[in-house]
Design a protein around this motif. Structure first.
Motif, short mmCIF file in Angstrom:
data_model
loop_
_atom_site.label_atom_id
_atom_site.label_comp_id
_atom_site.label_asym_id
_atom_site.label_seq_id
_atom_site.Cartn_x
_atom_site.Cartn_y
_atom_site.Cartn_z
N ARG A 5 0.79 -1.24 0.00
CA ARG A 5 0.00 0.00 0.00
C ARG A 5 0.82 1.28 0.00
O ARG A 5 0.47 2.23 -0.72
CB ARG A 5 -0.95 0.03 1.21
N PRO A 6 1.90 1.38 0.80
CA PRO A 6 2.53 2.69 0.94
C PRO A 6 3.11 3.27 -0.35
O PRO A 6 3.25 4.49 -0.45
CB PRO A 6 3.64 2.45 1.97
N TRP A 7 3.41 2.41 -1.31
CA TRP A 7 3.99 2.93 -2.55
C TRP A 7 3.00 3.81 -3.31
O TRP A 7 3.41 4.72 -4.04
CB TRP A 7 4.45 1.77 -3.43
N THR A 39 6.57 1.65 -12.54
CA THR A 39 6.95 0.38 -11.94
C THR A 39 6.90 0.42 -10.42
O THR A 39 6.44 -0.52 -9.77
CB THR A 39 8.36 -0.03 -12.40
N SER A 40 7.36 1.53 -9.84
CA SER A 40 7.42 1.63 -8.38
C SER A 40 6.04 1.69 -7.75
O SER A 40 5.90 1.53 -6.53
CB SER A 40 8.22 2.87 -7.97
N MET A 41 5.00 1.89 -8.55
CA MET A 41 3.63 1.88 -8.04
C MET A 41 2.85 0.66 -8.51
O MET A 41 2.11 0.05 -7.75
CB MET A 41 2.90 3.15 -8.48
N ASN A 42 3.02 0.29 -9.77
CA ASN A 42 2.18 -0.76 -10.34
C ASN A 42 2.53 -2.15 -9.83
O ASN A 42 1.65 -2.98 -9.64
CB ASN A 42 2.27 -0.72 -11.87
N VAL A 43 3.82 -2.42 -9.62
CA VAL A 43 4.20 -3.73 -9.07
C VAL A 43 3.65 -3.91 -7.65
O VAL A 43 3.03 -4.93 -7.35
CB VAL A 43 5.73 -3.94 -9.12
N PRO A 44 3.83 -2.94 -6.75
CA PRO A 44 3.20 -3.08 -5.43
C PRO A 44 1.68 -3.18 -5.50
O PRO A 44 1.06 -3.90 -4.70
CB PRO A 44 3.64 -1.82 -4.68
N PHE A 45 1.07 -2.48 -6.44
CA PHE A 45 -0.39 -2.56 -6.58
C PHE A 45 -0.80 -3.99 -6.95
O PHE A 45 -1.81 -4.50 -6.46
CB PHE A 45 -0.87 -1.58 -7.65
N GLY A 46 -0.03 -4.63 -7.82
CA GLY A 46 -0.31 -6.02 -8.15
C GLY A 46 -0.17 -6.93 -6.94
O GLY A 46 -0.98 -7.83 -6.72
N VAL A 47 0.87 -6.69 -6.14
CA VAL A 47 1.08 -7.47 -4.93
C VAL A 47 -0.07 -7.30 -3.95
O VAL A 47 -0.44 -8.22 -3.22
CB VAL A 47 2.42 -7.06 -4.25
N LEU A 48 -0.68 -6.12 -3.95
CA LEU A 48 -1.70 -5.79 -2.96
C LEU A 48 -2.84 -6.80 -2.93
O LEU A 48 -3.30 -7.20 -1.85
CB LEU A 48 -2.24 -4.38 -3.23
N SER A 49 -3.29 -7.26 -4.10
CA SER A 49 -4.41 -8.21 -4.10
C SER A 49 -4.04 -9.53 -3.42
O SER A 49 -4.90 -10.18 -2.84
CB SER A 49 -4.88 -8.48 -5.53
N SER A 50 -2.78 -9.92 -3.50
CA SER A 50 -2.37 -11.19 -2.90
C SER A 50 -2.22 -11.10 -1.39
O SER A 50 -2.24 -12.13 -0.71
CB SER A 50 -1.05 -11.66 -3.52
N VAL A 51 -2.07 -9.89 -0.85
CA VAL A 51 -1.96 -9.73 0.60
C VAL A 51 -3.26 -9.23 1.23
O VAL A 51 -3.36 -9.11 2.44
CB VAL A 51 -0.78 -8.80 0.98
N MET A 52 -4.25 -8.94 0.40
CA MET A 52 -5.57 -8.59 0.92
C MET A 52 -6.34 -9.84 1.33
O MET A 52 -7.17 -9.81 2.25
CB MET A 52 -6.37 -7.80 -0.13
N THR A 53 -6.09 -10.97 0.62
CA THR A 53 -6.80 -12.22 0.91
C THR A 53 -6.05 -13.38 0.26
O THR A 53 -5.30 -13.18 -0.70
CB THR A 53 -8.24 -12.18 0.36
N ASN A 54 -6.27 -14.60 0.78
CA ASN A 54 -5.76 -15.80 0.11
C ASN A 54 -6.89 -16.71 -0.34
O ASN A 54 -6.66 -17.87 -0.68
CB ASN A 54 -4.78 -16.56 1.01
N LYS A 55 -8.11 -16.20 -0.34
CA LYS A 55 -9.28 -16.98 -0.77
C LYS A 55 -9.45 -16.83 -2.28
O LYS A 55 -9.45 -15.73 -2.81
CB LYS A 55 -10.54 -16.50 -0.05
#
Length: 467
Positions: free
Chosen positions: A89-91, A134-150
């Motif tokens: 998120r912080p990025w 890149t410094s925003m979009n890669v973390p944004f992609g990661v965000l969905s994987s750390v919001m849930t594992n369902k």
């Protein structure tokens, strides 16, 4: 004590509707620039900045290679930078203002002569795409994987991202030329248009930052235990090469992004084959509008037959059918051309709606195979596909048009140049969809995921009890 955007599992069994929407707004903003680069950057460089098509192709290819390297480095940074605000998120907070500045610089044409313009294009493109985006979009992609594992929640996050992202592409692809004209046209019109877009993007990124929460993954474990984990670049690469589904999704991203970049040929086809650039708006609407509605409509289908099957049959299969229809009707029937574009757009939408969730699922598969969870590396490496696909498609467009004698300064193109435009509009997408069919046929993680999660849950419980 403040949780800085983290919540306990007991508080966060389900993601709320608003949070799905807030997450999608992030991609809505990203897709302003993503769509502009895919649809107009070649045209902007050749017809507004008046840089030769061959030089443009080379600039974009070299830039995308650097961009791919920066993705991997950003994955390393994500895994090793620790913030109380979270892992991803912080990025969005830290880089939103630079993002606005980059939007303006990307669509600015300084009066430096052809060589100077080419150098400026290379530098401004890499500042925006290689570093800031890149410094925003890669973390944004990661965000969905750390919001849930369902799986179902990830599927809906992917659909929200795809639908609102497609809306962003639709808005920019369909209305950017109109906005440019309203701001006076020419280089100044492009610059003012993307200043306004940059300001809107800052607001949207703040909504996503404030509205989304990190719940699972290594960042949350660090908050719970106080122990900071780090992964070396070598370890990250090893994890990736042990993950066959990551490789498949890397290639899917390459082919998918190449297809969206080929949407840029709509403007060339309208301007020189139909001989009326005004048709570009309708063509772009047909190409992109399905990507707004289709992801929302296929939620029950995804839940019933799985993400892979929707991407394979509804995505690559439907897209190929639409492209074949275009080959036979585009120059003889407007209705046939629009139908082909819509069918192709539906196919692209099905892939867009499912691929983010499929990438997120591959994170668990990598942890299952190696024992190490590396969200940042998996997402950064998968996003290499976006960079390489866009790079090769944009460069190939420039090279082919240049090889066939296209000159953006001419109102009427040569017969050879017209042949080049037709090749890229008709036949390049056929190759892309055929590649997607083959790749998706080898993806079977949907069927394996529940068993993998049972193993991982057992491992996590054993680790908790060992402490």
């Amino acid at each position: 004590m403040k949780n800085f955007g983290f919540k306990n599992k007991a508080e966060t069994e389900k993601i709320g509707l608003a949070e799905y929407f807030f997450y999608g707004l992030g991609d809505f903003s990203f897709c302003f620039i993503y769509g502009a680069i895919g649809s107009y950057i070649v045209f902007f460089y050749t017809d507004v900045a008046c840089i030769s098509a061959g030089v443009v192709g080379t600039i974009l290819l070299l830039s995308k290679i650097f961009d791919g390297i920066s993705d991997m480095l950003m994955g390393f940074v994500i895994e090793n930078v620790h913030s109380p605000l979270g892992k991803a998120r912080p990025w969005l907070l830290w880089m939103s203002i630079p993002y606005c500045i980059g939007c303006v610089l990307l669509f600015t044409v300084p009066d430096l002569g052809e060589t100077g313009k080419a150098v400026y294009a290379f530098l401004s493109y890499n500042l925006m795409a290689t570093f800031i985006f890149t410094s925003m979009n890669v973390p944004f992609g990661v965000l969905s994987s750390v919001m849930t594992n369902k799986q179902n929640e990830r599927a809906i996050l992917s659909i929200s991202r795809a639908s609102l992202g497609a809306l962003g592409v639709f808005v920019i692809s369909s209305y950017a030329p109109d906005m440019v004209e309203r701001f006076g046209g020419g280089p100044g019109g492009w610059q003012k248009t993307f200043l306004m877009i940059g300001i809107v993007s800052v607001i949207l990124f703040m909504i996503t930052f404030l509205g989304c929460k990190e719940r699972v993954g290594s960042g949350v474990m660090e908050q719970k235990t106080g122990k900071k984990s780090s992964i070396t670049l070598g370890q990250g690469v090893k994890i990736l090469f042990a993950n066959k589904y990551w490789f498949i999704m890397l290639m899917v991203n390459i082919f998918y992004t190449a297809m969206t970049s080929l949407y840029g040929m709509n403007l060339y086809f309208a301007k020189y084959v139909i001989q009326d650039a005004g048709y570009n708006k309708t063509m772009m609407m047909c190409s992109t509008f399905a990507s707004i509605l289709v992801p929302l409509l296929i939620i029950p289908l995804v839940q019933k037959i799985g993400k892979r099957n929707v991407a394979l049959y509804g995505g690559a299969g439907m897209g190929l059918a639409g492209q074949v229809l275009l080959i036979f009707t585009a120059e003889t029937s407007l209705a046939g051309m629009y139908t082909g574009l819509i069918l192709r757009g539906v196919g692209v939408a099905c892939i867009s709606a499912t691929k983010f969730g499929m990438i997120a699922d591959s994170i668990e598969y990598g942890e299952y195979r190696t024992g190490t969870r590396a969200e940042g590396f998996v997402y950064s490496a998968a996003s290499l596909g976006v960079r390489f696909g866009s790079a090769f498609a944009s460069a190939f467009i420039g090279w082919v048009l240049g090889a066939f004698g296209y000159d953006g300064a001419l109102a009427v193109q040569s017969e050879s140049a017209m042949k080049g435009i037709r090749i890229m509009f008709y036949y390049a997408p056929v190759v892309v969809f055929a590649g997607l069919l083959v790749l998706l046929a080898f993806y079977h993680l949907d069927k394996e995921y529940d068993g993998i999660m049972e193993v991982l849950d057992r491992r996590h419980k054993e680790m908790e009890s060992a402490r």
